[in-house]
Design a protein around this motif. Sequence first.
Motif, PDB file in Angstrom:
ATOM      1  N   GLN A  55       0.870  -1.216  -0.144  1.00 59.39           N
ATOM      2  CA  GLN A  55       0.001  -0.158  -0.055  1.00 59.39           C
ATOM      3  C   GLN A  55       0.898   1.125   0.093  1.00 59.39           C
ATOM      4  O   GLN A  55       1.832   1.254   0.468  1.00 59.39           O
ATOM      5  N   THR A  56       0.332   2.337  -0.744  1.00 59.18           N
ATOM      6  CA  THR A  56       1.143   3.494  -0.865  1.00 59.18           C
ATOM      7  C   THR A  56       0.572   4.597  -0.059  1.00 59.18           C
ATOM      8  O   THR A  56       1.000   5.717  -0.175  1.00 59.18           O
ATOM      9  N   MET A  57      -0.151   4.351   1.027  1.00 59.37           N
ATOM     10  CA  MET A  57      -0.820   5.336   2.048  1.00 59.37           C
ATOM     11  C   MET A  57      -0.058   5.623   3.153  1.00 59.37           C
ATOM     12  O   MET A  57      -0.409   6.446   3.761  1.00 59.37           O
ATOM     13  N   GLY A  58       0.869   4.711   3.459  1.00 62.29           N
ATOM     14  CA  GLY A  58       1.634   5.064   4.704  1.00 62.29           C
ATOM     15  C   GLY A  58       0.877   4.434   5.826  1.00 62.29           C
ATOM     16  O   GLY A  58       1.093   4.914   7.074  1.00 62.29           O
ATOM     17  N   HIS A  59      -0.251   3.721   5.702  1.00 63.39           N
ATOM     18  CA  HIS A  59      -1.024   3.284   6.823  1.00 63.39           C
ATOM     19  C   HIS A  59      -0.268   2.374   7.811  1.00 63.39           C
ATOM     20  O   HIS A  59       0.389   1.451   7.125  1.00 63.39           O
ATOM     21  N   ASP A  60      -0.283   2.445   8.951  1.00 61.60           N
ATOM     22  CA  ASP A  60       0.420   1.407   9.909  1.00 61.60           C
ATOM     23  C   ASP A  60      -0.312   0.136  10.077  1.00 61.60           C
ATOM     24  O   ASP A  60       0.398  -0.883  10.219  1.00 61.60           O
ATOM     25  N   SER A  67      -1.635  -6.487  11.311  1.00 64.43           N
ATOM     26  CA  SER A  67      -0.316  -5.858  11.965  1.00 64.43           C
ATOM     27  C   SER A  67      -0.690  -4.208  12.084  1.00 64.43           C
ATOM     28  O   SER A  67      -1.557  -3.776  11.398  1.00 64.43           O
ATOM     29  N   TYR A  68      -0.155  -3.823  13.254  1.00 63.03           N
ATOM     30  CA  TYR A  68      -0.182  -2.577  13.690  1.00 63.03           C
ATOM     31  C   TYR A  68       1.092  -1.730  13.462  1.00 63.03           C
ATOM     32  O   TYR A  68       1.136  -0.615  13.818  1.00 63.03           O
ATOM     33  N   ARG A 112       8.496  -3.713   6.114  1.00 59.90           N
ATOM     34  CA  ARG A 112       8.444  -2.610   5.796  1.00 59.90           C
ATOM     35  C   ARG A 112       6.967  -1.860   5.991  1.00 59.90           C
ATOM     36  O   ARG A 112       6.027  -2.853   5.811  1.00 59.90           O
ATOM     37  N   THR A 113       6.629  -0.642   6.334  1.00 61.42           N
ATOM     38  CA  THR A 113       5.413  -0.104   6.531  1.00 61.42           C
ATOM     39  C   THR A 113       4.368  -0.469   5.228  1.00 61.42           C
ATOM     40  O   THR A 113       3.490  -1.001   5.446  1.00 61.42           O
ATOM     41  N   GLU A 114       4.964  -0.505   4.219  1.00 56.44           N
ATOM     42  CA  GLU A 114       4.048  -0.556   2.896  1.00 56.44           C
ATOM     43  C   GLU A 114       3.856  -1.913   2.483  1.00 56.44           C
ATOM     44  O   GLU A 114       3.063  -2.238   1.465  1.00 56.44           O
ATOM     45  N   HIS A 115       4.613  -3.192   2.915  1.00 61.75           N
ATOM     46  CA  HIS A 115       4.400  -4.422   2.436  1.00 61.75           C
ATOM     47  C   HIS A 115       4.158  -5.367   3.457  1.00 61.75           C
ATOM     48  O   HIS A 115       4.579  -5.470   4.630  1.00 61.75           O
ATOM     49  N   PHE A 116       3.137  -6.136   3.308  1.00 62.34           N
ATOM     50  CA  PHE A 116       2.418  -7.244   4.336  1.00 62.34           C
ATOM     51  C   PHE A 116       2.232  -8.537   3.575  1.00 62.34           C
ATOM     52  O   PHE A 116       1.077  -8.917   3.302  1.00 62.34           O
ATOM     53  N   TYR A 164      -8.385 -14.273  -1.032  1.00 61.53           N
ATOM     54  CA  TYR A 164      -7.749 -13.436  -0.167  1.00 61.53           C
ATOM     55  C   TYR A 164      -7.788 -12.004  -0.241  1.00 61.53           C
ATOM     56  O   TYR A 164      -7.090 -11.720  -1.103  1.00 61.53           O
ATOM     57  N   LEU A 165      -8.017 -11.227   0.776  1.00 61.87           N
ATOM     58  CA  LEU A 165      -8.276 -10.088   0.692  1.00 61.87           C
ATOM     59  C   LEU A 165      -7.253  -9.201   1.669  1.00 61.87           C
ATOM     60  O   LEU A 165      -7.295  -9.551   2.734  1.00 61.87           O
ATOM     61  N   CYS A 166      -6.486  -8.483   1.131  1.00 65.91           N
ATOM     62  CA  CYS A 166      -5.673  -7.358   2.021  1.00 65.91           C
ATOM     63  C   CYS A 166      -6.435  -6.222   2.323  1.00 65.91           C
ATOM     64  O   CYS A 166      -6.997  -5.535   1.335  1.00 65.91           O
ATOM     65  N   ALA A 167      -6.132  -5.576   3.308  1.00 63.65           N
ATOM     66  CA  ALA A 167      -6.796  -4.122   3.635  1.00 63.65           C
ATOM     67  C   ALA A 167      -5.690  -3.489   4.431  1.00 63.65           C
ATOM     68  O   ALA A 167      -4.898  -4.104   5.208  1.00 63.65           O
ATOM     69  N   SER A 168      -5.948  -2.041   4.536  1.00 65.31           N
ATOM     70  CA  SER A 168      -5.151  -1.137   5.402  1.00 65.31           C
ATOM     71  C   SER A 168      -6.023   0.021   5.938  1.00 65.31           C
ATOM     72  O   SER A 168      -7.040   0.142   5.457  1.00 65.31           O
ATOM     73  N   SER A 169      -5.593   0.388   7.138  1.00 60.16           N
ATOM     74  CA  SER A 169      -6.308   1.711   7.599  1.00 60.16           C
ATOM     75  C   SER A 169      -5.484   2.705   8.388  1.00 60.16           C
ATOM     76  O   SER A 169      -4.259   2.184   8.698  1.00 60.16           O
TER      77      SER A 169
END
Lengths: 110, 112
Positions: free
Chosen positions: B25-30, B49-50, B70-74, B89-94
């Motif tokens: 993700q490119t949003m910098g979400h933790d 992951s937080y 890395r923050t952007e990669h999970f 399989y769905l990946c999400a960020s907030s």
Amino acid sequence: QQPVQSPQAVILREGEDAVINCSSSKALYSVHWYRQKHGEAPVFLMILLKGGEQKGHDKISASFNEKKQQSSLYLTASQLSYSGTYFCGTEHSGNTPLVFGKGTRLSVIA
Amino acid sequence: EADIYQTPRYLVIGTGKKITLECSQTMGHDKMYWYQQDPGMELHLIHYSYGVNSTEKGDLSSESTVSRIRTEHFPLTLESARPSHTSQYLCASSEYHQSGYTFGSGTRLTVV
């Protein structure tokens, strides 16, 4: 604790209204609502925090009754684009991932 | 444009293979999450992951692992794929705890 959604499915004609409910047996910290169209990822609609608030989003709004541990999503004057599966996701504290309900399949027909 | 990307979009593999599903993700979400979803069904939490070097297990975590270097990669790894892993399989960020989740387009996995 998975929230319970009702109804499981609903069919509407364009212009009709619908209500989708989401309830929990455990105290809620927040409720999220998402819509997922067939073959696509879920899309965030709105979040409601404890405090009994209500939110609006064009013709889609929602309420959150903290005491009853439930939230309702209101769709008014439905459009064909409203079709999809609606999921509520709940948090029981402020630091836990969402637990999603089984979804409500909404079909809007002309 | 800020977004969340998953690769591959579709994957067919044989039983017993080790696979890694990518999520960036490119949003910098933790905060980042992995959910499993069968067609038309509910989403089940696999891992989350937080922040960097912090990962937690969800309900369906027993047969998979994640890393957050890395923050952007999970990425999500299945050590030995089985037909029961066939799913989406769905990946999400907030951004923070009171913000909505942004989902990736998903990886549809078929194990034969």
